[in-house]
Motif scaffolding. Structure first.
Motif, PDB file in Angstrom:
ATOM      1  N   PRO A 109       0.716  -0.952   0.040  1.00  0.00           N
ATOM      2  CA  PRO A 109       0.074  -0.277   0.280  1.00  0.00           C
ATOM      3  C   PRO A 109       1.069   1.162   0.400  1.00  0.00           C
ATOM      4  O   PRO A 109       2.150   0.933   0.462  1.00  0.00           O
ATOM      5  CB  PRO A 109      -0.740   0.431   1.232  1.00  0.00           C
ATOM      6  CG  PRO A 109      -0.032  -0.931   2.289  1.00  0.00           C
ATOM      7  CD  PRO A 109       0.855  -2.060   1.457  1.00  0.00           C
ATOM      8  N   ILE A 110      -0.218   2.395  -0.135  1.00  0.00           N
ATOM      9  CA  ILE A 110       1.189   3.448  -0.318  1.00  0.00           C
ATOM     10  C   ILE A 110       0.285   4.229   1.179  1.00  0.00           C
ATOM     11  O   ILE A 110      -0.214   3.628   1.227  1.00  0.00           O
ATOM     12  CB  ILE A 110       0.250   4.647  -1.671  1.00  0.00           C
ATOM     13  CG1 ILE A 110       0.820   4.302  -2.779  1.00  0.00           C
ATOM     14  CG2 ILE A 110       1.026   6.086  -1.409  1.00  0.00           C
ATOM     15  CD1 ILE A 110      -0.403   5.207  -3.060  1.00  0.00           C
ATOM     16  N   CYS A 111       1.848   4.392   1.640  1.00  0.00           N
ATOM     17  CA  CYS A 111       1.729   4.965   3.232  1.00  0.00           C
ATOM     18  C   CYS A 111       2.672   6.367   3.482  1.00  0.00           C
ATOM     19  O   CYS A 111       3.293   6.442   3.485  1.00  0.00           O
ATOM     20  CB  CYS A 111       2.710   4.064   3.958  1.00  0.00           C
ATOM     21  SG  CYS A 111       2.270   1.863   4.235  1.00  0.00           S
ATOM     22  N   PRO A 112       1.913   7.341   3.249  1.00  0.00           N
ATOM     23  CA  PRO A 112       2.143   8.549   3.098  1.00  0.00           C
ATOM     24  C   PRO A 112       2.218   8.602   4.693  1.00  0.00           C
ATOM     25  O   PRO A 112       2.574   7.761   5.942  1.00  0.00           O
ATOM     26  CB  PRO A 112       1.699   9.474   2.326  1.00  0.00           C
ATOM     27  CG  PRO A 112       0.217   8.528   2.931  1.00  0.00           C
ATOM     28  CD  PRO A 112       0.577   7.581   2.568  1.00  0.00           C
ATOM     29  N   PRO A 113       2.945  10.495   4.931  1.00  0.00           N
ATOM     30  CA  PRO A 113       3.422  10.364   6.697  1.00  0.00           C
ATOM     31  C   PRO A 113       2.349  10.465   7.449  1.00  0.00           C
ATOM     32  O   PRO A 113       2.432   9.887   8.309  1.00  0.00           O
ATOM     33  CB  PRO A 113       4.548  11.832   6.630  1.00  0.00           C
ATOM     34  CG  PRO A 113       5.120  12.261   5.016  1.00  0.00           C
ATOM     35  CD  PRO A 113       3.654  11.013   3.739  1.00  0.00           C
ATOM     36  N   GLY A 114       1.135  10.619   6.859  1.00  0.00           N
ATOM     37  CA  GLY A 114       0.115  11.006   8.469  1.00  0.00           C
ATOM     38  C   GLY A 114      -0.004   9.135   8.431  1.00  0.00           C
ATOM     39  O   GLY A 114      -0.630   9.018   9.098  1.00  0.00           O
ATOM     40  N   HIS A 115       0.373   8.344   7.585  1.00  0.00           N
ATOM     41  CA  HIS A 115      -0.699   7.220   8.245  1.00  0.00           C
ATOM     42  C   HIS A 115       0.821   6.524   9.081  1.00  0.00           C
ATOM     43  O   HIS A 115      -0.186   6.116  10.041  1.00  0.00           O
ATOM     44  CB  HIS A 115       0.231   5.909   6.567  1.00  0.00           C
ATOM     45  CG  HIS A 115      -1.468   5.814   6.007  1.00  0.00           C
ATOM     46  ND1 HIS A 115      -1.471   7.013   5.571  1.00  0.00           N
ATOM     47  CD2 HIS A 115      -2.207   4.850   5.037  1.00  0.00           C
ATOM     48  CE1 HIS A 115      -2.898   7.186   4.079  1.00  0.00           C
ATOM     49  NE2 HIS A 115      -2.570   5.950   4.496  1.00  0.00           N
ATOM     50  N   VAL A 309      -2.102   0.244   6.704  1.00  0.00           N
ATOM     51  CA  VAL A 309      -0.094   0.040   6.494  1.00  0.00           C
ATOM     52  C   VAL A 309       0.269  -1.446   7.061  1.00  0.00           C
ATOM     53  O   VAL A 309       0.024  -2.405   6.938  1.00  0.00           O
ATOM     54  CB  VAL A 309       0.615   0.793   7.127  1.00  0.00           C
ATOM     55  CG1 VAL A 309       0.179   2.363   8.604  1.00  0.00           C
ATOM     56  CG2 VAL A 309      -0.112   0.494   9.016  1.00  0.00           C
ATOM     57  N   SER A 310       1.473  -1.661   5.779  1.00  0.00           N
ATOM     58  CA  SER A 310       1.594  -2.991   5.128  1.00  0.00           C
ATOM     59  C   SER A 310       1.877  -3.824   7.681  1.00  0.00           C
ATOM     60  O   SER A 310       2.487  -4.531   6.849  1.00  0.00           O
ATOM     61  CB  SER A 310       3.169  -2.970   4.274  1.00  0.00           C
ATOM     62  OG  SER A 310       4.145  -2.121   4.650  1.00  0.00           O
ATOM     63  N   GLY A 311       2.816  -2.772   8.061  1.00  0.00           N
ATOM     64  CA  GLY A 311       2.833  -3.488   8.727  1.00  0.00           C
ATOM     65  C   GLY A 311       1.782  -4.183  10.270  1.00  0.00           C
ATOM     66  O   GLY A 311       2.249  -5.149  10.305  1.00  0.00           O
ATOM     67  N   LEU A 312       1.148  -3.795   9.703  1.00  0.00           N
ATOM     68  CA  LEU A 312      -0.606  -4.341  10.736  1.00  0.00           C
ATOM     69  C   LEU A 312      -0.234  -5.587   9.572  1.00  0.00           C
ATOM     70  O   LEU A 312      -1.831  -6.008   9.309  1.00  0.00           O
ATOM     71  CB  LEU A 312      -1.368  -3.048  10.174  1.00  0.00           C
ATOM     72  CG  LEU A 312      -2.880  -4.024  11.284  1.00  0.00           C
ATOM     73  CD1 LEU A 312      -2.528  -3.265  12.653  1.00  0.00           C
ATOM     74  CD2 LEU A 312      -3.439  -2.088  11.059  1.00  0.00           C
ATOM     75  N   ARG A 313      -0.200  -7.048  10.173  1.00  0.00           N
ATOM     76  CA  ARG A 313      -0.608  -7.751   9.478  1.00  0.00           C
ATOM     77  C   ARG A 313      -1.510  -8.634  10.410  1.00  0.00           C
ATOM     78  O   ARG A 313      -1.808  -9.719  11.332  1.00  0.00           O
ATOM     79  CB  ARG A 313       1.013  -8.520   9.731  1.00  0.00           C
ATOM     80  CG  ARG A 313       1.868  -7.698   8.886  1.00  0.00           C
ATOM     81  CD  ARG A 313       2.545  -9.222   8.302  1.00  0.00           C
ATOM     82  NE  ARG A 313       2.450 -10.255   7.712  1.00  0.00           N
ATOM     83  CZ  ARG A 313       2.016 -10.464   6.328  1.00  0.00           C
ATOM     84  NH1 ARG A 313       1.938  -9.098   5.309  1.00  0.00           N
ATOM     85  NH2 ARG A 313       1.364 -11.357   6.631  1.00  0.00           N
ATOM     86  N   ALA A 314      -3.346  -7.923  10.254  1.00  0.00           N
ATOM     87  CA  ALA A 314      -4.048  -8.810  11.333  1.00  0.00           C
ATOM     88  C   ALA A 314      -4.541  -9.552   9.625  1.00  0.00           C
ATOM     89  O   ALA A 314      -5.527  -8.230   9.348  1.00  0.00           O
ATOM     90  CB  ALA A 314      -4.937  -7.186  11.501  1.00  0.00           C
ATOM     91  N   GLY A 315      -5.252 -10.317  10.547  1.00  0.00           N
ATOM     92  CA  GLY A 315      -5.862 -10.929   9.115  1.00  0.00           C
ATOM     93  C   GLY A 315      -7.198 -11.689  10.008  1.00  0.00           C
ATOM     94  O   GLY A 315      -6.321 -11.891  10.764  1.00  0.00           O
TER      95      GLY A 315
END
Length: 467
Positions: A109-115, A309-315
């Motif tokens: 995903p695109i993760c701009p600074p606000g994310h 965000v890619s680090g939120l690996r909630a499946g």
């Protein structure tokens, strides 16, 4: 003249940048002196076994670094080296970014600074107020109850996935969920059907688990009902694993009528469905999952990774009634339980609307990059969704996918070919997959499109042509 830069070439990084740095080192060592005329582009390309385009980029980079000067009609000449100027350039942020390829190859995903800011703020809140169970939980294998309850409500209300909290399993990302579903249903040697082009993670998983993966013909909406019906009759599969929304790599997405037809085929054959719905949040509301049509014979998998965000690996794995006692031992064996801290962040984002807000923002950002890519690569055939993460780009006649991938990497650009997504043996489609979110920096993304547009307009260098 002839020069030998071999001993000065660094081992890593894009070829053009390596050549520019080798020129700088040769000047420092006195091998090249101010006023020396460099070889023509083609001569140096032959000496270093690279393309003429790579040498052209290297000379342009060296000129940017202040090492050389290009004189029209006269060639390229060595300047006197200003150590302070080059050192400043080498320390700059742009140089650090140039050291790694521009990545249009990874699904991200695109993760701009606000994310990033939202993630950090939530981490602070969790640090101040997390329930003790988030810290010391050990036995709730399917996940903490309050996290499953919140997720279940969101899955039902937002995505239309049937079930109750007792049917939900928290897992470490969608890939983990797919693995749990397959392991629940499939024994070693069983046949599983999927799209003829599918996520390479599923292909790798089939080899790990020893199942027989077979591809089903697809069109712009994914598997065709007739092909699926024929494959079910031929192979009598134990399960069918499908991605009806934004299939990786083609972006194919079933409309509701196609979903009805596919569900009818699966219902008639009584075949288990594993629905990989990881891209559901990248589509505007309106598409209901296949699982809603087959609640008693479907496992549904999704996650927050692709839309937040890619680090939120909630499946989230939704299991049909009567199967949970088969799934939980697989979960226990592979990770004991999903990480409670990750799901505490997800729980708070589901509660306050952050997930839906970030998904909406992700669709907007991807739509902008989709439009920019179509403008920059105008004239080339491509398939994609308006808010899709990927573009499935057809190649000009002159190029083969592997040649373009190799040359692009030399130019500092990473792309993906079709080969890794193919389920069955055969000639791969003459296409490449462009992923639009791997580069957060718009300038880097735009530079990648510039490189690709130029390459697509050129013929491949003869030395790169694969026999």
């Amino acid at each position: 003249m002839t020069i030998d830069l071999t001993s000065y070439l660094p081992a890593h990084g894009p070829k053009y940048l390596a050549i520019a740095r080798a020129l700088a080192e040769a000047i420092r060592q006195g091998e090249l002196t101010p006023g020396t005329r460099l070889p023509p582009h083609r001569c140096l390309a032959e000496t270093l076994a690279v393309s003429v385009q790579t040498v052209s980029r290297a000379y342009a980079q060296a000129e940017k670094m202040g090492l050389v000067q290009a004189r029209v009609g006269s060639g390229t000449w060595i300047n006197s080296l200003d150590d302070g100027q080059e050192a400043e350039y080498l320390r700059s942020a742009n140089m650090a970014m140039d050291a790694s390829p521009i990545d249009l190859s990874i699904a991200h995903p695109i993760c701009p600074p606000g994310h990033h800011l939202r993630f950090r703020e939530t981490l602070r809140d969790v640090a101040d107020s997390a329930h003790p169970d988030v810290i010391d939980a050990c036995r709730p294998i399917a996940g903490l109850l309050h996290q499953r309850e919140r997720a279940s409500q969101w899955l039902h209300d937002t995505l239309g996935v049937p079930g109750t909290p007792d049917d939900r399993v928290l897992c470490n990302g969608a890939a983990h969920g797919v693995m749990l579903a397959i392991a629940t249903l499939v024994q070693h040697g069983d046949v599983v059907l999927t799209e003829a082009l599918t996520d390479h993670g599923l292909i790798a998983l089939s080899r790990t688990l020893g199942l027989q993966l077979r591809g089903v013909a697809i069109d712009e909406q994914g598997v065709t009902p007739d092909a699926l019906d024929a494959a079910c009759r031929r192979y009598r599969p134990r399960a069918v694993c499908l991605t009806p929304t934004q299939l990786n790599p083609t972006g194919a997405t079933m409309d509701n009528a196609r979903r009805d037809a596919v569900a009818e085929v699966l219902s008639r054959h009584g075949t288990w469905l594993i629905e990989d719905d990881v891209h559901a949040l990248l589509e505007p509301p309106g598409l209901s999952p296949l699982t809603a049509r087959l609640p008693r014979q479907s496992f549904h998998v999704t996650s927050l990774t692709k839309a937040t965000v890619s680090g939120l690996r909630a499946g989230y794995l939704s299991v049909p009634r009567g199967q949970l006692h088969h799934t939980l031992p697989r979960l226990r064996a592979t990770s004991w339980m999903a990480t409670p801290l990750v799901f505490e962040i997800a729980d708070r984002w589901l509660a306050d609307g952050t997930v839906d807000a970030l998904a909406c923002e992700q669709r907007r950002l991807l739509a902008e990059r989709q439009q920019l890519t179509r403008t920059r690569l105008a004239g080339h055939a491509m398939a994609s969704r308006p808010t899709g993460m990927h573009i499935w780009l057809a190649l000009p006649v002159a190029w083969r996918a592997e040649e373009l991938q190799q040359q692009a990497l030399q130019e500092g650009l990473a792309i993906s070919t079709a080969q890794s997504f193919m389920v069955d043996q055969g000639p791969p489609p003459r296409r490449i997959r462009l992923s639009l979110g791997g580069e957060n920096d718009p300038e880097r993304f735009n530079q990648g499109l510039t490189i690709l547009a130029r390459l697509l307009g050129e013929a491949p260098p003869p030395m790169l042509q694969i026999v």
